[in-house]
Scaffold this motif. Sequence first.
Motif, short mmCIF file in Angstrom:
data_model
loop_
_atom_site.label_atom_id
_atom_site.label_comp_id
_atom_site.label_asym_id
_atom_site.label_seq_id
_atom_site.Cartn_x
_atom_site.Cartn_y
_atom_site.Cartn_z
N THR A 41 0.82 -1.21 0.00
CA THR A 41 0.00 0.00 0.00
C THR A 41 0.86 1.27 0.00
N ASP A 42 2.13 1.16 0.37
CA ASP A 42 3.09 2.26 0.29
C ASP A 42 4.36 1.68 -0.34
N PRO A 43 4.30 1.37 -1.63
CA PRO A 43 5.29 0.50 -2.25
C PRO A 43 6.71 1.05 -2.37
N TYR A 44 6.89 2.34 -2.19
CA TYR A 44 8.24 2.90 -2.30
C TYR A 44 8.95 2.98 -0.95
N PHE A 62 11.49 5.74 5.05
CA PHE A 62 12.43 6.11 3.99
C PHE A 62 12.31 5.13 2.84
N ALA A 63 12.98 5.42 1.75
CA ALA A 63 12.85 4.65 0.52
C ALA A 63 13.40 3.22 0.67
N ARG A 64 12.63 2.27 0.17
CA ARG A 64 13.08 0.87 0.14
C ARG A 64 14.38 0.78 -0.66
N SER A 65 14.49 1.53 -1.76
CA SER A 65 15.69 1.49 -2.59
C SER A 65 16.92 1.99 -1.82
N SER A 114 18.73 -8.16 4.45
CA SER A 114 18.69 -8.77 3.13
C SER A 114 17.49 -9.70 2.98
N ALA A 115 17.21 -10.52 3.99
CA ALA A 115 16.05 -11.42 3.96
C ALA A 115 14.75 -10.61 3.92
N PHE A 116 14.68 -9.53 4.69
CA PHE A 116 13.51 -8.66 4.69
C PHE A 116 13.27 -8.08 3.29
N LEU A 117 14.33 -7.57 2.67
CA LEU A 117 14.21 -6.99 1.33
C LEU A 117 13.83 -8.04 0.29
N ARG A 119 11.91 -10.62 0.80
CA ARG A 119 10.47 -10.82 0.96
C ARG A 119 9.67 -9.63 0.41
N ALA A 120 10.18 -8.41 0.63
CA ALA A 120 9.51 -7.22 0.10
C ALA A 120 9.54 -7.23 -1.43
N ASP A 121 10.67 -7.64 -2.00
CA ASP A 121 10.80 -7.71 -3.46
C ASP A 121 9.87 -8.76 -4.05
N ALA A 122 9.60 -9.83 -3.31
CA ALA A 122 8.67 -10.85 -3.78
C ALA A 122 7.24 -10.30 -3.78
N LEU A 123 6.94 -9.43 -2.83
CA LEU A 123 5.62 -8.81 -2.74
C LEU A 123 5.42 -7.78 -3.85
#
Length: 147
Positions: A41-44, A62-65, A114-117, A119-123
């Motif tokens: 719902t807040d994808p960035y 802050f930004a996922r990137s 890294s594991a969190f990201l 999972r976020a990238d899979a979503l």
Amino acid sequence: MRQHPARAAHEDPVVLTTTILVTVGGDPPVTLPAELRYSSTDPYAVCLSLGAPSAVPVEWVFARSLLADGLRRPTGSGDVVVAPPCRCRPGTARVLLRTRHGAAVLDVAACDVSAFLHRADALVPPDTEHRHIDLDHVVGRLTAGSG
């Protein structure tokens, strides 16, 4: 009306609950509970919540990137800077949070981030965030106060 991607049942927010080492000024480091959250719902953005069990948590968005890039090289120039593991604390990513009142250095296990990201990238795969924005909702919030 904009069409939105189908939301699968597995698209609950991605959450990492962990502990981090916080250093403020010249004070000795303190271990605090922390949580990283990500939602389509807040994808960035990612939200980092810090707090002692008896305190109201402090949240930074802050930004996922920024978080992802910071695992590979120092990234950021504003209130949030992320840096990859260094010799001073091997295996930990470093997050620097700055306000006009001071700064705090957070050390968090790089493998957890890294594991969190992952999972976020899979979503929401990187570079597809725009497909998950509900423009009708955003416009509605922006215009709610006008009239």
